[in-house]
Design a protein around this motif. Sequence first.
Motif, short mmCIF file in Angstrom:
data_model
loop_
_atom_site.label_atom_id
_atom_site.label_comp_id
_atom_site.label_asym_id
_atom_site.label_seq_id
_atom_site.Cartn_x
_atom_site.Cartn_y
_atom_site.Cartn_z
N ASP A 25 -91.53 128.06 -14.88
CA ASP A 25 -90.05 127.74 -14.80
C ASP A 25 -89.22 128.70 -15.21
N GLU A 26 -89.88 130.21 -15.25
CA GLU A 26 -89.12 131.41 -15.48
C GLU A 26 -87.89 131.28 -14.58
N SER A 27 -86.78 131.48 -15.15
CA SER A 27 -85.44 131.48 -14.32
C SER A 27 -85.34 132.96 -13.71
N ILE A 97 -89.83 119.86 -13.85
CA ILE A 97 -88.56 120.60 -13.51
C ILE A 97 -87.75 120.75 -14.76
N LYS A 98 -87.82 122.26 -14.61
CA LYS A 98 -86.60 122.75 -15.82
C LYS A 98 -85.38 122.35 -15.56
N LEU A 99 -84.97 121.52 -16.46
CA LEU A 99 -83.38 121.06 -16.20
C LEU A 99 -82.35 121.56 -16.96
N ALA A 136 -89.79 116.45 -16.93
CA ALA A 136 -88.63 117.50 -16.80
C ALA A 136 -88.90 118.44 -18.28
N LYS A 137 -88.30 119.39 -18.33
CA LYS A 137 -88.26 120.30 -19.70
C LYS A 137 -86.90 120.77 -19.87
N TRP A 138 -86.47 120.70 -21.33
CA TRP A 138 -85.32 121.41 -21.67
C TRP A 138 -85.72 122.00 -23.20
N ARG A 139 -85.25 123.48 -22.92
CA ARG A 139 -85.77 124.33 -24.26
C ARG A 139 -84.48 124.64 -25.03
N ALA A 140 -84.55 124.43 -26.31
CA ALA A 140 -83.67 124.80 -27.15
C ALA A 140 -84.26 126.17 -27.94
N PRO A 179 -88.06 122.29 -28.67
CA PRO A 179 -87.27 123.07 -29.65
C PRO A 179 -88.01 124.51 -30.03
N GLU A 180 -87.73 125.49 -29.53
CA GLU A 180 -88.38 126.62 -30.08
C GLU A 180 -87.77 127.46 -31.09
N VAL A 181 -88.78 127.48 -32.35
CA VAL A 181 -88.25 128.50 -33.16
C VAL A 181 -88.82 129.62 -32.86
N LEU A 219 -93.57 116.39 -26.78
CA LEU A 219 -93.10 117.57 -27.39
C LEU A 219 -93.47 118.70 -27.14
N LYS A 220 -92.73 119.77 -26.86
CA LYS A 220 -93.40 121.10 -26.89
C LYS A 220 -92.84 122.06 -27.99
N PRO A 221 -93.55 122.14 -28.93
CA PRO A 221 -93.11 123.03 -30.12
C PRO A 221 -93.47 124.14 -30.14
N PHE A 260 -97.86 122.91 -27.04
CA PHE A 260 -97.31 124.14 -27.36
C PHE A 260 -96.94 125.23 -26.55
N LEU A 261 -96.04 125.76 -26.76
CA LEU A 261 -95.52 127.14 -26.01
C LEU A 261 -96.24 128.32 -26.68
N SER A 262 -96.43 129.35 -26.10
CA SER A 262 -97.01 130.64 -26.74
C SER A 262 -96.04 131.67 -27.36
N GLY A 263 -94.90 131.67 -26.83
CA GLY A 263 -93.64 132.38 -27.67
C GLY A 263 -93.90 133.98 -27.64
N GLY A 264 -94.86 134.22 -26.92
CA GLY A 264 -94.99 136.02 -27.40
C GLY A 264 -96.14 136.18 -27.99
N GLN A 265 -96.95 135.15 -28.32
CA GLN A 265 -98.39 135.40 -28.75
C GLN A 265 -99.28 136.14 -27.86
N PHE A 291 -101.83 122.61 -24.67
CA PHE A 291 -100.74 123.58 -24.12
C PHE A 291 -99.71 123.31 -23.28
N SER A 292 -98.71 124.34 -23.17
CA SER A 292 -97.73 124.38 -22.24
C SER A 292 -97.28 125.77 -22.17
N TYR A 293 -98.18 126.43 -22.13
CA TYR A 293 -98.10 128.33 -22.13
C TYR A 293 -97.62 128.67 -20.62
N GLY A 294 -96.63 129.51 -20.78
CA GLY A 294 -96.04 130.40 -19.69
C GLY A 294 -96.71 131.84 -19.67
N ARG A 295 -96.34 132.59 -20.71
CA ARG A 295 -96.91 133.86 -20.68
C ARG A 295 -98.41 134.00 -20.80
N ALA A 296 -98.87 133.06 -22.04
CA ALA A 296 -100.13 133.11 -22.35
C ALA A 296 -101.21 132.51 -21.23
C1 5MM Z 1 -90.48 129.66 -24.50
O1 5MM Z 1 -90.68 129.74 -22.95
C2 5MM Z 1 -91.42 128.68 -22.52
C3 5MM Z 1 -92.94 128.63 -22.71
O2 5MM Z 1 -93.40 129.95 -22.37
P1 5MM Z 1 -94.25 130.96 -23.29
O3 5MM Z 1 -95.70 130.11 -23.47
O4 5MM Z 1 -94.33 132.13 -22.69
O5 5MM Z 1 -93.41 130.98 -24.58
C4 5MM Z 1 -91.02 128.77 -21.10
O6 5MM Z 1 -91.44 127.53 -20.36
C5 5MM Z 1 -89.89 129.39 -20.88
O7 5MM Z 1 -88.82 128.27 -21.38
C6 5MM Z 1 -89.77 129.47 -19.12
O8 5MM Z 1 -90.72 130.75 -18.94
C7 5MM Z 1 -88.33 129.83 -18.82
O9 5MM Z 1 -87.54 130.70 -19.58
P2 5MM Z 1 -86.14 131.05 -19.08
O10 5MM Z 1 -85.57 131.97 -20.31
O11 5MM Z 1 -86.21 131.85 -17.95
O12 5MM Z 1 -85.40 129.83 -18.98
#
Ligand code: 5MM
Length: 345
Positions: A25-27, A97-99, A136-140, A179-181, A219-221, A260-265, A291-296
């Motif tokens: 869901d990268e914007s 969907i990312k909301l 849906a998804k909402w990231r803080a 809620p991403e720390v 939960l996506k921590p 989990f998100l991967s957060g840059g790991q 897992f709910s990884y994007g980058r990883a």
């Molecule tokens: C924290 O980012 C979410 C998880 O991805 P990673 O595993 O890479 O950390 C990811 O869903 C993120 O919210 C989306 O990539 C959308 O990011 P933007 O900043 O474009 O809304």
Amino acid sequence: MSITEELKATAKAMVAEGKGILAADESFGTANKRFQKLGIPQTEEMRRAYREMLFTSTGMNKFISGVILFDETIRQSTKEGVPFTKVLLKAGIIPGIKLDAGAKPLAGAPQELITEGLDGLRERIAEYYNMGARFAKWRAVITIGEKIPSKLCLQANADALARYAALCIEGGLVPIVEPEVLMDGNQTIAQSLEVHQETLHTVFERLYLYRVPFEQMILKPSMVISGTDCAEQASVEDVAQLTVKCLLDCVPSSVPGCVFLSGGQSDQLATAHLNAMNVIFKGKLPWTLSFSYGRALQQAAMQTWLGKDANVTAAQKAFSMRAQLNSAAALGQYSSEMEKIASNN
Ligand code: 5MM
């Protein structure tokens, strides 16, 4: 099936045994930044072609239960004109969907962010439901630094997450509450634990206040981990122990799963951390850990694809490999040896 039963069934299916969620869901800004780094043209067609490469990977449905889409993506189709939502549904994968509309500076709280997107949300949820989305998804975003996170930032973000989640339930979408720390900073793992606990307590208090049924959400921590600039990096076992301790302290047992998100790991570390949690706590947890990884999940595939048709098959292989290894980690069956075996195949 009633809406309540449908929501419960969807939430369960999202964390089915050995399956996780692909965050695709990268914007525009994030997708373009990643393309630019690799010299891939930043156009709508390239973003479409990239997502087609991911969503048509053979066997993806063995490891992936759902895909989080961005507004542009949920409206796109394959080259042959088949809507992506249809492609996913046909493979037994749930479209999500990312909301949220992204994190913006929070007035009165320097260096902190508040996630926007509540205006018109009820109507947007109805539109996405009709397009086939079922979650849906909402990231803080919570930043650790000197004297932050502030109470203001934690409460404002928890409020927005809870209002979003309540609207999702009303509209028939399972809310992923994220809620991403952030990992950025020099905090120790102990400091990260403290911030995670305060964040999750605040979020669940607000979810309760807004009457969000815990069994109908996911939960996506972030993981409890040393800050990227911290001199002492915690071991895989410590990350697993403290992350699960934090979740046991804060997450109600009726929540079906934490993804989990991967957060840059790095790819491998994100997989190893998830695996360690599932090995150490096998049979002892009330919720599924996946897992709910994007980058990883995507990094290796994007680096292989590079925007070229000739690289599609190899890129799909790289994506499937990470999906398979993370599926093994969700079952506590991953080992670093599998990395070598998988890359030789
Ligand atoms: C924290 O980012 C979410 C998880 O991805 P990673 O595993 O890479 O950390 C990811 O869903 C993120 O919210 C989306 O990539 C959308 O990011 P933007 O900043 O474009 O809304």
